[in-house]
Design a protein around this motif. Structure first.
Motif, PDB file in Angstrom:
ATOM      1  N   ASN A  74      -5.064  12.200  -6.901  1.00 38.51           N
ATOM      2  CA  ASN A  74      -5.281  11.559  -5.610  1.00 38.51           C
ATOM      3  C   ASN A  74      -6.133  10.299  -5.765  1.00 38.51           C
ATOM      4  N   PRO A  75      -5.692   9.342  -6.574  1.00 38.77           N
ATOM      5  CA  PRO A  75      -6.483   8.119  -6.779  1.00 38.77           C
ATOM      6  C   PRO A  75      -6.681   7.376  -5.470  1.00 38.77           C
ATOM      7  N   GLU A  76      -7.881   6.810  -5.300  1.00 32.39           N
ATOM      8  CA  GLU A  76      -8.267   6.215  -4.017  1.00 32.39           C
ATOM      9  C   GLU A  76      -7.325   5.089  -3.578  1.00 32.39           C
ATOM     10  N   TYR A  77      -6.855   4.309  -4.534  1.00 32.71           N
ATOM     11  CA  TYR A  77      -6.029   3.173  -4.117  1.00 32.71           C
ATOM     12  C   TYR A  77      -4.691   3.633  -3.564  1.00 32.71           C
ATOM     13  N   HIS A  78      -4.295   4.861  -3.882  1.00 30.49           N
ATOM     14  CA  HIS A  78      -3.072   5.413  -3.319  1.00 30.49           C
ATOM     15  C   HIS A  78      -3.327   6.242  -2.064  1.00 30.49           C
ATOM     16  N   THR A  79      -4.561   6.654  -1.821  1.00 31.38           N
ATOM     17  CA  THR A  79      -4.818   7.586  -0.726  1.00 31.38           C
ATOM     18  C   THR A  79      -5.581   6.971   0.445  1.00 31.38           C
ATOM     19  N   ARG A  80      -6.433   5.989   0.198  1.00 27.10           N
ATOM     20  CA  ARG A  80      -7.218   5.396   1.298  1.00 27.10           C
ATOM     21  C   ARG A  80      -6.392   4.309   1.969  1.00 27.10           C
ATOM     22  N   TRP A  81      -5.451   4.757   2.757  1.00 24.71           N
ATOM     23  CA  TRP A  81      -4.477   3.852   3.368  1.00 24.71           C
ATOM     24  C   TRP A  81      -5.114   2.898   4.361  1.00 24.71           C
ATOM     25  N   TYR A  82      -6.030   3.377   5.179  1.00 29.67           N
ATOM     26  CA  TYR A  82      -6.529   2.524   6.256  1.00 29.67           C
ATOM     27  C   TYR A  82      -7.241   1.310   5.675  1.00 29.67           C
ATOM     28  N   PHE A  83      -8.032   1.518   4.643  1.00 30.24           N
ATOM     29  CA  PHE A  83      -8.723   0.396   4.018  1.00 30.24           C
ATOM     30  C   PHE A  83      -7.723  -0.533   3.329  1.00 30.24           C
ATOM     31  N   LYS A  84      -6.682   0.023   2.752  1.00 29.24           N
ATOM     32  CA  LYS A  84      -5.739  -0.767   1.956  1.00 29.24           C
ATOM     33  C   LYS A  84      -4.737  -1.525   2.824  1.00 29.24           C
ATOM     34  N   TYR A  85      -4.152  -0.851   3.811  1.00 31.43           N
ATOM     35  CA  TYR A  85      -3.045  -1.442   4.562  1.00 31.43           C
ATOM     36  C   TYR A  85      -3.422  -1.933   5.964  1.00 31.43           C
ATOM     37  N   LEU A 759       1.465  16.579  -9.226  1.00 34.40           N
ATOM     38  CA  LEU A 759       1.338  17.697 -10.155  1.00 34.40           C
ATOM     39  C   LEU A 759       1.914  18.953  -9.525  1.00 34.40           C
ATOM     40  N   VAL A 760       2.617  19.754 -10.324  1.00 36.33           N
ATOM     41  CA  VAL A 760       3.254  20.954  -9.795  1.00 36.33           C
ATOM     42  C   VAL A 760       2.226  21.983  -9.352  1.00 36.33           C
ATOM     43  N   VAL A 761       1.151  22.149 -10.103  1.00 37.60           N
ATOM     44  CA  VAL A 761       0.233  23.265  -9.864  1.00 37.60           C
ATOM     45  C   VAL A 761      -0.572  23.124  -8.580  1.00 37.60           C
ATOM     46  N   ASN A 762      -0.791  21.888  -8.104  1.00 34.10           N
ATOM     47  CA  ASN A 762      -1.609  21.728  -6.905  1.00 34.10           C
ATOM     48  C   ASN A 762      -1.069  20.691  -5.926  1.00 34.10           C
ATOM     49  N   GLY A 763       0.000  19.984  -6.282  1.00 37.21           N
ATOM     50  CA  GLY A 763       0.577  19.005  -5.368  1.00 37.21           C
ATOM     51  C   GLY A 763      -0.212  17.723  -5.243  1.00 37.21           C
ATOM     52  N   ASN A 764      -1.218  17.521  -6.079  1.00 42.93           N
ATOM     53  CA  ASN A 764      -2.034  16.311  -5.982  1.00 42.93           C
ATOM     54  C   ASN A 764      -1.253  15.098  -6.448  1.00 42.93           C
ATOM     55  N   LEU A 765      -1.477  13.978  -5.758  1.00 45.74           N
ATOM     56  CA  LEU A 765      -0.803  12.727  -6.082  1.00 45.74           C
ATOM     57  C   LEU A 765      -1.375  12.139  -7.359  1.00 45.74           C
ATOM     58  N   VAL A 766      -0.495  11.665  -8.234  1.00 42.29           N
ATOM     59  CA  VAL A 766      -0.904  11.024  -9.476  1.00 42.29           C
ATOM     60  C   VAL A 766      -0.569   9.534  -9.455  1.00 42.29           C
ATOM     61  N   HIS A 767       0.617   9.207  -8.968  1.00 40.35           N
ATOM     62  CA  HIS A 767       1.050   7.818  -9.015  1.00 40.35           C
ATOM     63  C   HIS A 767       2.193   7.630  -8.027  1.00 40.35           C
ATOM     64  N   THR A 768       2.267   6.437  -7.461  1.00 40.04           N
ATOM     65  CA  THR A 768       3.405   6.032  -6.645  1.00 40.04           C
ATOM     66  C   THR A 768       3.951   4.732  -7.206  1.00 40.04           C
ATOM     67  N   ALA A 769       5.167   4.782  -7.690  1.00 44.02           N
ATOM     68  CA  ALA A 769       5.805   3.602  -8.282  1.00 44.02           C
ATOM     69  C   ALA A 769       6.794   3.021  -7.281  1.00 44.02           C
ATOM     70  N   VAL A 770       6.641   1.754  -6.977  1.00 42.81           N
ATOM     71  CA  VAL A 770       7.553   1.068  -6.057  1.00 42.81           C
ATOM     72  C   VAL A 770       8.748   0.561  -6.858  1.00 42.81           C
ATOM     73  N   VAL A 771       9.935   1.030  -6.509  1.00 44.79           N
ATOM     74  CA  VAL A 771      11.165   0.667  -7.219  1.00 44.79           C
ATOM     75  C   VAL A 771      12.205   0.271  -6.173  1.00 44.79           C
ATOM     76  N   PRO A 772      12.425  -1.012  -5.956  1.00 47.03           N
ATOM     77  CA  PRO A 772      13.375  -1.437  -4.916  1.00 47.03           C
ATOM     78  C   PRO A 772      14.790  -0.950  -5.202  1.00 47.03           C
ATOM     79  N   GLU A 773      15.473  -0.554  -4.126  1.00 56.28           N
ATOM     80  CA  GLU A 773      16.883  -0.138  -4.176  1.00 56.28           C
ATOM     81  C   GLU A 773      17.095   0.934  -5.238  1.00 56.28           C
ATOM     82  N   LEU A 774      16.320   1.985  -5.129  1.00 49.92           N
ATOM     83  CA  LEU A 774      16.314   3.057  -6.121  1.00 49.92           C
ATOM     84  C   LEU A 774      17.407   4.082  -5.835  1.00 49.92           C
ATOM     85  N   GLN A 775      18.106   4.501  -6.876  1.00 52.74           N
ATOM     86  CA  GLN A 775      19.099   5.574  -6.782  1.00 52.74           C
ATOM     87  C   GLN A 775      18.974   6.461  -8.008  1.00 52.74           C
ATOM     88  N   LEU A 776      18.644   7.746  -7.794  1.00 54.48           N
ATOM     89  CA  LEU A 776      18.594   8.691  -8.901  1.00 54.48           C
ATOM     90  C   LEU A 776      20.010   8.973  -9.375  1.00 54.48           C
TER      91      LEU A 776
END
Length: 984
Positions: A74-85, A759-776
């Protein structure tokens, strides 16, 4: 030459076990008792103990495991939305009360997703129970209402409908962000304990530490003078030296950390309890215990420390003999699991890696502790009080607002209005932004935000970094699956086989429309669902037959050439699923409307690997499949997953999702049991992923924004035990995914423009990668996706905030959001295929390259048991006889070198001379230089292993570079080692 597709590769093994995890890696709960010198019990407590030895896999050779999961959660730059956005930018805030008359706030902003020109709505719902954040896509043609956003957050009933607040003071809701997530800076205690000290009074009474303790402090951070210190002080006195004159301080990944070191805090000879020291260290959530002595000496126990506040103890021991640190973690029983798990054994010889691991572990541990009842209940009461207070302050403003400004949507915010009204609105927005920027500056100066991230290492290679697989791929992808190193892709132009660096090969023409496929190399099978509606069917092919058609370059097969490959009774199917752990049989469940067809394929794993069985098998494997039974459901399933029972006899299950529920269906009896009911009006089912914790089945149920883990216990008396368990947990994604992939320790959610990694064990956020027009594209082994850009290893977060002038904000009649520049008429956006290796995610390295169906030749050897070994590839079009001929021509040189012990330099020089004679027309006939280089490189590798040397002679290195192949080194050396062993 024979080609075998039956040997299970390392990648297949990883793909099969990607859903296996164990919470034992994170320790086990023990009752720890502390006693006095007479043996009387002083204190006792239940702690989760991590020592790195519980449940660790031992089936991997040393050196094949590397850590991938050392990340801040849960890194702050990914979680503290109000300050960031939000803060300092034009956005909208709403106020209302729910059905229980509890006030809530809703903040919405239209912002650019990390300067990737992807406009998105970021929404935050503030309630007394905490905050909820979601991302919603922006559409210039579709309005987005307040109620639709709240409905996505499962808030549908109101006592008072939400109304917009225009007063600039509403931006004080940003304080809720800090209340709900805690401080961005940390203070950790460091307690020095001599050998044999068993009470906290003895430990706190140490005036000085040893030399090894001083080196440890120097490793943790820098020594700073407290008087006049302007940085984060962690509760220490920086004016009058009442808490000591110096301390240890560091900045780690944007976080300021102050260490409360026991030997640096004031010492009192009169006070045996050292209250001044305990006042600081005893009130730290996390404390490091540096204990002197051997491993055999009495070990530290958390019950030795009298503190109701400290929840985590990190026990550190230093070993002078091998200059290493050993780590052990004690966590109070109520603390949720947090990573990274300790290695086995938990010994660190690299001091810098140890420092990074310890700091990540301690920061994650303090964040996890804030979720315990002790802290969460206090935080909830504080948040409820602040929300109610701000609600009372903002209520009078509601009656002053012009009704024309009560906005019902976000895409068309303000209607055209008189000029005077426009000027007032522009002035209001200017004041709104000014106050927000002032609050942002004040927060930054107070040190309540993460420090400049430039202090962190952006060169670190992250496990989710992608590799380019096929650049400029012009076709629309329907589905795909990996085949060795290649990718079998169903496109609008037909079925293509793609390999990195090779031209694609068409396998089927576009008359065959495959909607779903599975490549099973271990079983020599290709399973596919074709067409749609009433014409859809399940087809099965032998991979060896497909491979033979590719090699012989026969006519490309069409839909009409596949009549012999159709499975009976599958007409009209809309979905199928197979078991991931094949065991002794392959199970396929085919869904035809509300009917499920169970089909199996028995096989003998030993016989399946022999060359004789390959030659005697018919081209179509249809006859090998057996229809078992038909099961009727109440509705057609949307998601379907097979779950293996513990015995595999009559306890195998099928998880199906339809309507508002997930059900478990017994394959043997057809009985269904409710697993989970979704309490929302609209349900978007995403996936049901079978994961196995310590061999016991569990399911990750993914729908809407939610991912819920449910333990599935064995059948008892004919029915599975699906009641709630302490092992169950759930978490929420920030954006609704269309696909979820599990690769322990990570679970990845794919959206149209981002990959969210948790993470599987606790659901905590590790990273969010922005990938435009993404298709798995495929995810059975390695993860393949199609996009316009790759996934970068560095965080998309940056200490620099986005320029408000360049990022789209909440649009008004005069401010419209920026969009990606439209493509020219007729221009197709350039998209490529990328790959995230599974071995990088799960942390196990692959020893040798995987086989590729597009490799020109494959050499296989047969053991005495008749089982073909793993195929060995090379990049030359040479037959086995040709290679033997080349080897025989250099027999004298090779045997001459092998008979006498030589050094690396001598062998390299001889090989260099041989290579010169072979390539020089004046010194002999010219032979295949490529082949000679293969043998030279192989023999040099062999001689190095036979006569090891630590020499780093530059001549040797230069000769080695000359004689080593420049491409495919693993394949080439593996092939030639075999020839050299034959010659020897």
């Amino acid at each position: 030459l024979m080609k075998s597709f039956y040997s299970s590769s390392v990648s297949e093994d990883l793909g099969c076990r990607r859903g296996e995890f164990s919470r034992k890696h994170y320790g086990s709960v023990e009752l720890l008792i502390s006693s006095d010198a007479d043996g009387a019990i002083q204190r006792a407590g239940r702690f989760r103990v991590e020592n790195g030895s519980s449940g660790e896999n031992t089936d991997y050779a040393p050196g094949t495991w590397h850590r991938t999961d050392v990340h801040l959660e849960n890194p702050e730059y990914h979680t503290r939305w109000y300050f960031k956005y939000f803060l300092g930018k034009v956005h909208q805030n709403y106020i209302g009360t729910d059905a229980e008359k509890n006030p809530f706030f809703l903040s919405v902003v239209l912002s650019d997703q990390n300067n990737q020109r992807i406009p998105q709505y970021h929404s935050i719902l503030w309630r007394k129970t905490g905050t909820q954040k979601i991302c919603l896509p922006y559409s210039p043609t579709k309005t987005l209402s307040v109620k639709s956003i709240l409905s996505a957050m499962s808030l549908d009933k109101f006592e008072k409908s939400p109304r917009e607040i225009f007063h600039p003071e509403i931006q004080k809701v940003g304080i809720f962000d800090f209340i709900s997530q805690g401080s961005v800076n940390f203070k950790f205690g460091v307690l020095y304990a001599k050998d044999g000290q068993l009470t906290d009074d003895e430990m706190f009474s140490n005036e000085t530490g040893s030399e090894s303790f001083q080196r440890f402090l120097h490793l943790l951070g820098d020594t700073i003078t407290l008087k006049g210190w302007s940085g984060y002080r962690g509760g220490l006195d920086t004016k009058n030296d009442t808490t000591g004159t110096c301390s240890i301080y560091t900045v780690f990944q944007g976080h300021e950390i102050m260490f409360h070191v026991s030997t640096m805090l004031p010492y009192s000879r009169e006070n045996k309890q050292q209250v001044e020291r305990k006042r600081h260290i005893g009130n730290d959530i996390v404390t490091i215990i540096f204990q002197e002595g051997e491993e055999s000496s009495p070990a530290f126990k958390p019950s030795m420390i009298r503190s109701h506040f400290t929840h985590i103890f990190a026990l550190v021991r230093y070993n002078k003999q091998n200059d290493s640190y050993r780590l052990k973690i004690f966590s109070e029983e109520s603390v949720p699991l947090f990573g990274p798990p300790l290695p086995s054994p938990p010994v660190f010889t690299n001091h810098q890696e140890f420092r990074d691991f310890v700091l990540v572990k301690l920061i994650n541990g303090e964040k996890a502790t804030l979720e315990t009842p002790t802290f969460s209940q206090k935080r909830q009461r504080t948040l409820d009080m602040l929300i109610r207070s701000l609600y009372q302050d903002m209520m009078p403003d509601l009656h002053k607002v012009n009704n024309m400004l009560n906005r019902k949507s976000f895409s068309d915010v303000l209607p055209e209005s008189p000029k005077s009204t426009r000027k007032k609105e522009e002035a209001r927005q200017a004041e709104f932004v000014r106050l927000g920027q002032a609050l942002k500056l004040k927060t930054t100066l107070k040190g309540d935000t993460a420090a400049n991230l430039a202090t962190t290492s952006f060169c670190k290679k992250e496990p989710w970094e992608s590799q380019s697989f096929c650049s400029n791929f012009p076709h629309e992808v329907v589905c795909a699956d990996s085949w060795g190193q290649s990718l079998l892709v169903s496109t609008d132009a037909g079925i293509l086989l793609i390999d990195d660096g090779r031209p694609s090969v068409q396998v089927f023409d576009k008359t065959l429309q495959i909607k779903q496929m599975n490549v099973l190399e271990a079983l020599d099978l290709l399973i596919a669902r074709t067409d749609k509606g009433k014409d859809s069917r399940i087809l099965v092919f032998r991979l060896s037959a497909v491979q033979k058609a590719i090699e012989t370059k026969k006519m490309i097969r069409s839909k009409y050439d596949c009549r012999e490959n159709k499975l009976e009774r599958t007409k009209g199917c809309h979905l199928y699923a197979i078991n991931t752990h094949h065991g002794s049989e392959l199970r396929i469940v085919v869904a035809i409307r509300n009917k499920l067809l169970l089909v199996t394929k028995k096989y003998n794993s030993h016989n399946a690997l022999t060359s004789t069985s390959l030659l005697s098998s018919p081209e179509s494997p249809v006859e090998e499949f057996q229809y078992i039974r038909e099961i009727c459901l109440s509705d057609p399933p949307v998601v379907m997953t097979l779950v293996d029972g513990p015995t595999g006899d009559s306890d195998n299950m099928i998880c199906v999702a339809y309507r508002h529920q997930f059900d478990l269906v017994n394959e043997s009896t057809g009985e269904s049991y409710r697993l989970h009911h979704v309490e929302t009006n609209r349900v978007n089912f995403v996936a049901a992923i079978d994961v196995y914790e310590d061999g016991e089945a569990g399911l990750l149920l993914c729908y809407n924004y939610v991912c819920q883990y449910r333990k599935v216990y064995p059948f008892s008396g004919g029915s599975p035990l699906v009641q709630p368990s302490a092992y169950d947990f759930h978490f929420s994604w920030n954006q609704v995914p269309y696909a979820v992939v599990c690769a322990f320790p990570y679970v990845l959610a794919f959206t149209t423009d981002s990959i969210e990694i948790r993470l599987v064990v606790n659901g905590n956020l590790v990273h969010t990668a922005v990938v435009p027009e993404l298709q798995l594209v495929a995810s059975r082994s390695d993860i393949y996706f199609k996009a316009t850009t790759a996934v970068s290893g560095s965080s998309d977060g940056s200490p620099k905030e986005m320029d408000s002038k360049s990022s789209p904000q909440t649009p008004t009649a005069y401010e419209k959001p920026e969009f990606p520049l439209p493509s020219l008429e007729g221009e197709v956006p350039c998209k490529s295929l990328y790959k995230i290796p599974l071995s990088n995610l799960v942390g196990r390295s692959i020893e040798r390259p995987l086989k590729s169906p597009l490799a020109p030749k494959v050499i296989t050897t047969t053991t005495s048991s008749g089982i073909s070994s793993l195929p060995v590839m090379h990049s030359l079009s040479l037959s086995r006889m040709e290679i033997k001929e080349i080897a025989s021509r250099t027999r004298k040189e090779l045997l001459g070198l092998l008979d006498e012990p030589v050094t690396k330099t001598e062998s390299a020089q001889k090989l260099k001379n041989v290579s010169r004679r072979q390539s020089d027309p004046k010194q002999g006939a010219v032979r295949s230089s490529s082949s000679d280089r293969i043998i030279s490189s192989s023999f040099e590798s062999y001689s190095e292993r036979r006569h090891p040397s630590t020499s780093s002679d530059p001549d040797t290195l230069a000769n080695r570079e000359e004689s080593s192949p420049s491409s495919c080194p693993f394949q080439l050396i593996s092939l030639c080692d075999e020839d050299i062993i034959d010659l020897k």
